[in-house]
Design a protein around this motif. Structure first.
Motif, PDB file in Angstrom:
ATOM      1  N   THR A  25       0.842  -1.187   0.000  1.00  0.00           N
ATOM      2  CA  THR A  25       0.000   0.000   0.000  1.00  0.00           C
ATOM      3  C   THR A  25       0.876   1.234   0.000  1.00  0.00           C
ATOM      4  OG1 THR A  25      -1.858   1.099   1.080  1.00  0.00           O
ATOM      5  CG2 THR A  25      -0.182   0.159   2.505  1.00  0.00           C
ATOM      6  N   ALA A  26       0.345   2.336  -0.498  1.00  0.00           N
ATOM      7  CA  ALA A  26       1.114   3.573  -0.535  1.00  0.00           C
ATOM      8  C   ALA A  26       1.034   4.284   0.809  1.00  0.00           C
ATOM      9  CB  ALA A  26       0.587   4.483  -1.639  1.00  0.00           C
ATOM     10  N   ARG A  56       1.984  -4.279 -11.027  1.00  0.00           N
ATOM     11  CA  ARG A  56       3.171  -3.480 -10.746  1.00  0.00           C
ATOM     12  C   ARG A  56       4.319  -3.925 -11.646  1.00  0.00           C
ATOM     13  NH1 ARG A  56       5.047  -0.135  -6.880  1.00  0.00           N
ATOM     14  NH2 ARG A  56       7.288  -0.140  -6.440  1.00  0.00           N
ATOM     15  N   SER A  72       0.491   7.571   3.185  1.00  0.00           N
ATOM     16  CA  SER A  72      -0.391   8.732   3.088  1.00  0.00           C
ATOM     17  C   SER A  72      -0.232   9.606   4.315  1.00  0.00           C
ATOM     18  CB  SER A  72      -1.860   8.308   2.941  1.00  0.00           C
ATOM     19  OG  SER A  72      -2.368   7.864   4.178  1.00  0.00           O
ATOM     20  N   ASN A 105       6.796   4.703  -7.249  1.00  0.00           N
ATOM     21  CA  ASN A 105       7.710   4.610  -6.122  1.00  0.00           C
ATOM     22  C   ASN A 105       9.137   4.461  -6.644  1.00  0.00           C
ATOM     23  OD1 ASN A 105       5.054   3.884  -5.096  1.00  0.00           O
ATOM     24  ND2 ASN A 105       6.081   3.287  -3.206  1.00  0.00           N
ATOM     25  N   ASN A 107      -4.173  -5.511  -8.642  1.00  0.00           N
ATOM     26  CA  ASN A 107      -3.071  -4.577  -8.824  1.00  0.00           C
ATOM     27  C   ASN A 107      -2.032  -5.151  -9.762  1.00  0.00           C
ATOM     28  OD1 ASN A 107      -0.168  -3.554  -7.670  1.00  0.00           O
ATOM     29  ND2 ASN A 107      -1.712  -1.945  -7.524  1.00  0.00           N
ATOM     30  N   TYR A 133       6.207   1.320 -10.849  1.00  0.00           N
ATOM     31  CA  TYR A 133       4.918   1.949 -11.126  1.00  0.00           C
ATOM     32  C   TYR A 133       3.833   0.886 -11.042  1.00  0.00           C
ATOM     33  CZ  TYR A 133       5.491  -0.051 -15.814  1.00  0.00           C
ATOM     34  OH  TYR A 133       5.670  -0.919 -16.870  1.00  0.00           O
ATOM     35  N   ARG A 172       0.319   4.571  -9.004  1.00  0.00           N
ATOM     36  CA  ARG A 172       1.393   4.875  -8.058  1.00  0.00           C
ATOM     37  C   ARG A 172       2.747   4.874  -8.758  1.00  0.00           C
ATOM     38  NH1 ARG A 172      -0.673   0.345  -3.737  1.00  0.00           N
ATOM     39  NH2 ARG A 172      -2.531   1.430  -3.004  1.00  0.00           N
ATOM     40  N   ASN A 210      -6.440   3.563  -8.903  1.00  0.00           N
ATOM     41  CA  ASN A 210      -5.298   4.346  -8.463  1.00  0.00           C
ATOM     42  C   ASN A 210      -4.090   4.073  -9.348  1.00  0.00           C
ATOM     43  OD1 ASN A 210      -3.482   2.194  -7.243  1.00  0.00           O
ATOM     44  ND2 ASN A 210      -5.326   1.870  -6.025  1.00  0.00           N
ATOM     45  N   GLY A 260      -5.723   8.767  -6.902  1.00  0.00           N
ATOM     46  CA  GLY A 260      -6.829   7.833  -6.967  1.00  0.00           C
ATOM     47  C   GLY A 260      -8.131   8.542  -7.279  1.00  0.00           C
ATOM     48  N   GLU A 266       1.008   8.916  -5.308  1.00  0.00           N
ATOM     49  CA  GLU A 266      -0.167   8.135  -5.686  1.00  0.00           C
ATOM     50  C   GLU A 266      -1.326   9.081  -5.960  1.00  0.00           C
ATOM     51  OE1 GLU A 266      -3.245   4.738  -3.885  1.00  0.00           O
ATOM     52  OE2 GLU A 266      -1.765   5.706  -2.591  1.00  0.00           O
TER      53      GLU A 266
END
Length: 296
Positions: free
Chosen positions: A27-28, A265, A30, A221, A263, A246, A219, A217, A207, A205
């Protein structure tokens, strides 16, 4: 012998960063914290298969296919409105090469203690997350070609380390759109007398809630080592690993507060070039439950 030659090449070239591929990216980060007694609990299964290995010099090598599957638990609980406890734990990780048997074990437990510095108009939080080395730091997979050959494919890195993260978020008042930004520093220690380079990470991120039904969403990183690692001290501990990742995700409700998520990635060289990592698409599917406290 193909397995032996490939193994020697990997030992000379690098130290795999595969232990951190899944757990840290569930998870990102926040700037928000949970409300008191509010909870979020997720089980996620992720899978990677790749024969594209990037060395400490960023050189791409083709090796025997490496495979990793992982079942990860992620949970958040609001102790107070400004303090949240987070757990990120690979319950089981399966590692193998196409020429070896599969070995499995639990991963290292990451516990995160998150405090809201600002909450209402400009959400800003700081988090400290020790990673406890309870996973198997040494787990040897035997070759299927020659019984006397083996390679270490652990489910944990064996060292105690601490992540410190500063994150901020925003949400538009009349549109179901949000964004997160974060930066993080990983203080690493050692394993059996071998010290590792610290790391820092940045990420973002966004969404959007489509038709009040599907959350989507995207992302980005990026991870980089603080020190220049020129020689792999131990090829299974991820020392010198760098990448830009990504991902795209979506989730839909299936029953009350239970949701299903999907998801995808992958990794690239946009911010930091890939080093000491197997690079390929990672597909994840999960289910999560959100607990909302009853309002008086």
């Amino acid at each position: 012998m193909q397995f032996q030659n490939t193994l020697i090449a990997r030992l000379k070239a690098v130290g795999l960063g595969f232990m951190c591929l899944f757990a840290l990216d569930v998870t990102a980060q926040s700037g928000w914290t949970k409300e008191k007694t509010e909870g979020f609990y997720q089980l996620n299964f992720q899978s990677l298969k790749s024969d594209n290995y990037f060395t400490l010099d960023g050189e791409q090598l083709e090796t025997n296919q490496f495979s990793q599957q992982s079942l990860v638990f992620y949970g958040e609980y609001g102790v107070t409105d400004k303090f949240t406890i987070i757990a990120n734990w690979p319950l089981q990780t399966w590692n193998s090469f196409e020429t070896t048997e599969t070995v499995s074990g639990i991963g290292d437990l990451r516990l995160e203690f998150k405090h809201a510095l600002l909450k209402k108009y400009f959400p800003l939080s700081i988090a400290v997350a020790p990673e406890i080395p309870i996973g198997k730091a040494n787990h040897f997979a035997k070759s299927k070609v020659n019984d006397f050959e083996q390679i270490n494919l652990p489910s944990g890195d064996g060292e105690f380390n601490v992540w410190t993260t500063l994150a901020t978020s925003f949400a538009l008042p009349n549109i179901p759109f949000y964004g997160n930004l974060f930066s993080a520093y990983n203080f690493r220690t050692e394993y059996k007398g071998v010290s590792f380079s610290d790391q820092f990470a940045v990420g973002a991120e966004i969404g959007y809630h489509i038709a009040d039904f599907v959350w989507v969403n995207a992302r980005l990183n990026a991870l980089k080592s603080v020190d220049e690692v020129e020689v792999a001290t131990d090829f299974v501990r991820g020392d010198g690993s760098e990448y830009t990742g990504y991902s795209f995700g979506a989730s839909v409700p299936v029953y009350k507060n239970i949701h299903v998520s999907l998801n995808y990635r992958n990794y690239t060289d946009w911010v930091f070039e890939r080093k000491n990592i197997y690079s390929s698409g990672v597909l994840g599917v999960g289910v999560y439950y959100e607990h909302k406290p009853k309002k008086p």
